[in-house]
Write an enzyme that holds these catalytic residues in place. Structure first.
Site, short mmCIF file in Angstrom:
data_model
loop_
_atom_site.label_atom_id
_atom_site.label_comp_id
_atom_site.label_asym_id
_atom_site.label_seq_id
_atom_site.Cartn_x
_atom_site.Cartn_y
_atom_site.Cartn_z
N ASN A 239 1.24 -0.91 6.16
CA ASN A 239 1.67 -1.62 4.96
C ASN A 239 2.43 -2.87 5.40
OD1 ASN A 239 2.61 -2.42 2.47
ND2 ASN A 239 4.06 -0.74 2.23
N GLY A 240 2.01 -4.03 4.93
CA GLY A 240 2.71 -5.26 5.32
C GLY A 240 1.74 -6.33 5.74
N LYS B 83 2.84 -1.38 -7.75
CA LYS B 83 4.18 -1.08 -8.23
C LYS B 83 5.27 -1.78 -7.42
CE LYS B 83 7.06 1.30 -10.81
NZ LYS B 83 7.20 0.81 -12.19
N CYS C 244 0.82 -1.21 0.00
CA CYS C 244 0.00 0.00 0.00
C CYS C 244 0.85 1.25 0.00
CB CYS C 244 -0.86 0.01 1.25
SG CYS C 244 -1.66 -1.56 1.53
N GLU D 269 0.12 -7.25 -19.26
CA GLU D 269 -0.29 -6.39 -18.16
C GLU D 269 -0.85 -5.06 -18.64
OE1 GLU D 269 3.08 -5.80 -15.56
OE2 GLU D 269 4.36 -5.19 -17.19
N TRP E 238 -3.82 -1.87 -1.51
CA TRP E 238 -3.81 -2.96 -2.50
C TRP E 238 -4.15 -4.24 -1.77
CZ3 TRP E 238 -0.88 -7.50 -3.15
CH2 TRP E 238 -0.95 -8.10 -4.42
N LYS F 11 4.74 -7.11 -21.11
CA LYS F 11 4.16 -5.77 -21.37
C LYS F 11 2.78 -5.91 -22.01
CE LYS F 11 6.57 -4.52 -19.38
NZ LYS F 11 7.32 -4.07 -18.25
N ARG G 47 0.91 2.47 -5.81
CA ARG G 47 1.30 1.38 -4.91
C ARG G 47 0.13 0.48 -4.55
NH1 ARG G 47 6.25 2.30 -2.49
NH2 ARG G 47 5.68 0.74 -0.96
N GLU H 120 10.08 -10.16 -22.13
CA GLU H 120 9.66 -8.85 -21.64
C GLU H 120 8.49 -8.30 -22.48
OE1 GLU H 120 9.73 -7.05 -19.25
OE2 GLU H 120 9.65 -4.95 -19.77
N HIS I 147 8.59 -27.96 -29.52
CA HIS I 147 8.54 -29.00 -28.48
C HIS I 147 7.19 -29.06 -27.79
CE1 HIS I 147 12.75 -29.90 -29.04
NE2 HIS I 147 13.02 -28.60 -28.98
C1 F6R Z 1 6.26 -5.31 -14.88
C2 F6R Z 1 6.97 -4.91 -13.68
C3 F6R Z 1 7.22 -5.96 -12.66
C4 F6R Z 1 8.47 -5.62 -11.85
C5 F6R Z 1 8.66 -6.63 -10.71
C6 F6R Z 1 9.92 -6.33 -9.93
O1 F6R Z 1 6.13 -4.26 -15.77
O2 F6R Z 1 7.31 -3.77 -13.52
O3 F6R Z 1 7.34 -7.22 -13.24
O4 F6R Z 1 9.57 -5.64 -12.69
O5 F6R Z 1 7.55 -6.61 -9.86
O6 F6R Z 1 9.92 -5.04 -9.42
P1 F6R Z 1 11.24 -4.28 -9.04
O7 F6R Z 1 11.99 -3.99 -10.28
O8 F6R Z 1 10.78 -3.06 -8.33
O9 F6R Z 1 12.00 -5.23 -8.15
#
Ligand code: F6R
Length: 622
Positions: free
Chosen positions: A120-121, A617, A9, A506, A94, A503, A35, A499, A522
Site C-alpha cells: 500500500n503506497g 475510504k 489499498c 458520491e 484501489w 453526499k 479501502r 456537506e 454572483h
Molecule cells: C466523504 C468522505 C471524504 C472524507 C475525506 C477525509 O463522504 O468521507 O470526503 O471525509 O476523504 O477523510 P478522513 O476523515 O478520514 O480524513
C-alpha cells in the site's frame, strides 16, 4: 480530495495455527474492501507435501489467486479452498491508472514464485529500482511499482548484504533481504511479504498504516483494525520505520538496521459487531441509523475532552482547524460555531492547502486536524510540518492508533465506532458534536451544550422513523431524473449545504453544488432553469431572512425550492421540517440530506452505495 496516482489499498496477512489461512485472509479482505475495490488477490504458502493442490506455483511454495473487481460475496477458488496453509497474504486494490487488470492485482511475485508481496503506497523511485533487476534478467509482468519489491528481495536472497548490526548473521536471511529491499523504497509505503522458504511473514511501513494483531499462537497484520477485530483485540500499531517479523513469535525491529525494540500493545475497545451490517442492507444505512447513539455518547461522555480542548484553544495564539472532504466541512462548521458561541476567531484550511498557510505558524499556534481515518495524507503531511515549527497538535480522529492520533500532543477519539461505508456519515456527526460541545465549554456552558446534543439525538431518532423516511423517499423520487441539484445555506448551515452536496454526488452520482446563499447571484444563478431543484438549509437564526430572500431570487428564475429547517415559508415548494435546535440544527439538516442521498442512490439503481465508484475510504496518497 482523491489521490491522482497509484494505490490505496487493504492489506491482510496471517500466520498461526489455523490451517485455513486462505479463508481467514479472504474474510479479512472482505472487511477491508472499502479501502479499495478494483481487484483482489491472495497468496498462501503450501504447508504440507500431501496437499491436494497441484499447480506450477505450488512447486515453489505458493497458491495464488487474483481477481478483477470487488471481492463482495465472491467465493475462494478451489485451489485456495483446498490448500491447508497456515500462512499467507492478501490485498484489495484501489487504482486510478496503471490498469485494473489481473496482472496488476496483488500479490506480486518474484521470478521464481518464491516471494509474494502486497503493498500500500507509492514507491516513488520504482523505475530507478527496476533498472538493476532488469539488467540481471528479471522479468516484470505488471505495470505496478510494487512488483519491484519481490525482485529486489529475490536478489538480496541470492546475494545477501551483511548487516553490521547483526553479529554472526543472526538476523536471518529472509528478514535481512526484506529489510534491505524496504530500505531502498522512497515514499510512504507499507508492505507484507511471505517467502516460500520461511515460516514467517514480514510487515514493514514508512507511511501507510499497518496493524499487527496477536492472539493465541497466531498473528494477523492488516491495514486497519476492522480486518482483525473478529480475531483479537490485542494489537500493535506499527510506527513508521518499523518492521514486524511474525512466526512462532513476534519480533519488532527498527529500520534501517533491524535493531530489536519492545512492542507496545493496545487493547481495542470496538466490538466486532460494529464492523458487521446486521439487519441493514448497507453499511451506509446502518451507520446513518447509529447517529443518535453517537451524539448521545458525546453528550454524556465528552465533557472532559471538550473542556481540555477549549483550554488549549484559549491558551493558543492562533488556532487552525483543518480536514479534507467531509471533515473539512466539520472544520468549517467549527469556525462558525466558535465565532457564534465563543466569540472566538479560529482559522480554517482544507488539509491539502494548509502547507501554503503555514508561514503563520509559531510555537504558540494550535493546529486541530479533524479526520475519521486519521490517515489522510493531505492532513498528515501539513501536521508533520506544523510540528516541525513547534505548533501544538490537538487531533480529533475516529481511529485509535492512526497516524494523526500518534502525531498529536492532545487527542480526542470520536468514539463513533467502525465506519465501513466509504461515505462518511456518523463520523461527521461525531465531529460536529464534539466541536459544538467544545465551543460551549469555551464559555463554561458545557451543560447547555450537553442538553442541546441530547435533544438533538432525540430529534434524529424521530427523523429515522418510518413516517419521516416516507417523506424523504417521496422527495428522492421527485429528484430521481434531475441532472443538477443546488444546495444553499448561510452561516452554520453553509457547512451543511456543502456537506449535503458531497453526499448527493458520491452516493447517487447526481451532480450537486453547494453555495453560500449570498453567492449564487454572483454568477451561478445563470444555471437555474425551470424546475432546477434547489435545497435551502433554512435555520431559524440570523440567517433566516437572508436565505429566504436568496430562495426567492432562485424561485423567480424557475427553481424548485426545497426547504429543510424548523420554519416553513411560502417560498418553499417542498418543505422538510426539523426541530429548532439552535446551533445544532445543522445535524438534522445533514441527517436528512444523508437519507435523501441514500434513497436517491437506491431509486437510481446504484447497487452498492457503500462503495461508490472511484473512491476509497482512507486516502493515503497525495
Ligand atoms: C466523504 C468522505 C471524504 C472524507 C475525506 C477525509 O463522504 O468521507 O470526503 O471525509 O476523504 O477523510 P478522513 O476523515 O478520514 O480524513
Amino acid at each position: 480530495m482523491f489521490g491522482i496516482v497509484q494505490l490505496m489499498c487493504g492489506i491482510f496477512g496471517y500466520v498461526g495455527n489455523k490451517k485455513n489461512a486462505a479463508q481467514v485472509i479472504h474474510e479479512g479482505l472482505k472487511r477491508l474492501e472499502y479501502r479499495g475495490y478494483d481487484s483482489w488477490g491472495i497468496a498462501t504458502k503450501v504447508k504440507s507435501q500431501k496437499s491436494k493442490v497441484k499447480t506450477t506455483k505450488e512447486k515453489n511454495g505458493f497458491v495464488v489467486e487474483k481477481h478483477v473487481g470487488k471481492i463482495g460475496n465472491r467465493k475462494l477458488g478451489s485451489k485456495l479452498l483446498k490448500s491447508d496453509a497456515n500462512l499467507g497474504i492478501g490485498h484489495t486494490r484501489w487504482a486510478t491508472h496503471g490498469g485494473v487488470t489481473i496482472a496488476n492485482a496483488h500479490p506480486h511475485l518474484d521470478c521464481k514464485n518464491g516471494i509474494a508481496v502486497v503493498h500500500n503506497g507509492i514507491i516513488e523511485n520504482f523505475l530507478e529500482l527496476k533498472e538493476q533487476p532488469i539488467k540481471k534478467g528479471h522479468v516484470f509482468v505488471s505495470k505496478t511499482d510494487t512488483e519491484v519489491v519481490p525482485h529486489l528481495i529475490e536478489e538480496n536472497l541470492t546475494h545477501p548484504h551483511p548487516n553490521p548490526l547483526s553479529k554472526g548473521g543472526g538476523e536471518g536471511r529472509f528478514t535481512g533481504a526484506v529489510r534491505d529491499a524496504f530500505n531502498k523504497l522512497k515514499g510512504l509505503n507499507a508492505i507484507v511479504v511471505v517467502c516460500s522458504s520461511s515460516q514467517e511473514i514480514i510487515a514493514a511501513k514508512t507511511g501507510s498504516p499497518l496493524i499487527v494483531g496477536t492472539s493465541d499462537r497466531e498473528f494477523f497484520v492488516a491495514s486497519d483494525v476492522s480486518g482483525i477485530i473478529k480475531y483479537t483485540r490485542k494489537v500493535i500499531f506499527l510506527e513508521d520505520n518499523q518492521m514486524a517479523v511474525l512466526g512462532k513469535n513476534l519480533r519488532l525491529l527498527e529500520l534501517p538496521w533491524g535493531k530489536e525494540i519492545k512492542p507496545k500493545y493496545n487493547i481495542l475497545e470496538w466490538k466486532f459487531e460494529e464492523a458487521e451490517k446486521g439487519k441493514f442492507e448497507h453499511f451506509l444505512l446502518k451507520e446513518i441509523y447509529e447517529q443518535p447513539r453517537v451524539i448521545e455518547n458525546i453528550a454524556l461522555n465528552y465533557e472532559g475532552e471538550a473542556k481540555k480542548l477549549a483550554k488549549l484553544i484559549e491558551k493558543a495564539f492562533g488556532t487552525f482547524m483543518l480536514g479534507c472532504g467531509t471533515a473539512s466541512y466539520a472544520a468549517l462548521f467549527g469556525i462558525y460555531l466558535f465565532s457564534r458561541i465563543a466569540k472566538k476567531h479560529i482559522n480554517f484550511s482544507i488539509g491539502s492547502e494548509f502547507n501554503y498557510l503555514e508561514n503563520y505558524l509559531t510555537s504558540k499556534s494550535l493546529v486541530i486536524p479533524i479526520s475519521q481515518s486519521g490517515e489522510t495524507i493531505d492532513v498528515v503531511e501539513p501536521v508533520e510540518k506544523a510540528k516541525e515549527k513547534g505548533a501544538k497538535i490537538a487531533a480529533i480522529v475516529n481511529v485509535l492508533g492512526s497516524t494523526l492520533y500518534r502525531q498529536a500532543d492532545y487527542k480526542i477519539l470520536l468514539g463513533a465506532g467502525v465506519e465501513k461505508a466509504v461515505i462518511g456519515t456518523k463520523s461527521f456527526i461525531a465531529m460536529i458534536s464534539v466541536l459544538l460541545l467544545t465551543a460551549y465549554a469555551y464559555i463554561g456552558g458545557e451543560d447547555l451544550g450537553k442538553k442541546l446534543l441530547l435533544k438533538t439525538a432525540i430529534n434524529v431518532e424521530d427523523i429515522l422513523k418510518d413516517s419521516f423516511i416516507a417523506k424523504i423517499k417521496k422527495l428522492a423520487q421527485e429528484l430521481k431524473n434531475k441532472e443538477h441539484i443546488y444546495v444553499i445555506g448561510r452561516g452554520l448551515s453553509y457547512a451543511a449545504a456543502l456537506e449535503a452536496t458531497l453526499k448527493i454526488k458520491e452516493t447517487s452520482y447526481v451532480h450537486a453544488e453547494g453555495f453560500a446563499g449570498g453567492e449564487l447571484k454572483h454568477g451561478v444563478i445563470a444555471l437555474i432553469e425551470k424546475n432546477t431543484p434547489c435545497i435551502v438549509m433554512a435555520s431559524n437564526d440570523e440567517t433566516y431572512d437572508d436565505i429566504v430572500s436568496n430562495a426567492q431570487e432562485i424561485k423567480a428564475r424557475g427553481g424548485l425550492m426545497i426547504g429543510i429547517g424548523p420554519k416553513d415559508n411560502e417560498v418553499f415548494d417542498r418543505f422538510i421540517e426539523t426541530e429548532d435546535l439552535k446551533e445544532a440544527t445543522i445535524i438534522p439538516q445533514i441527517v436528512i440530506s444523508q437519507l435523501v442521498s441514500y434513497n436517491l442512490a437506491i431509486i437510481r439503481g446504484i447497487k452498492d452505495p457503500d462503495k461508490p465508484r472511484n473512491l476509497a475510504k482512507s486516502v493515503t496518497v497525495k
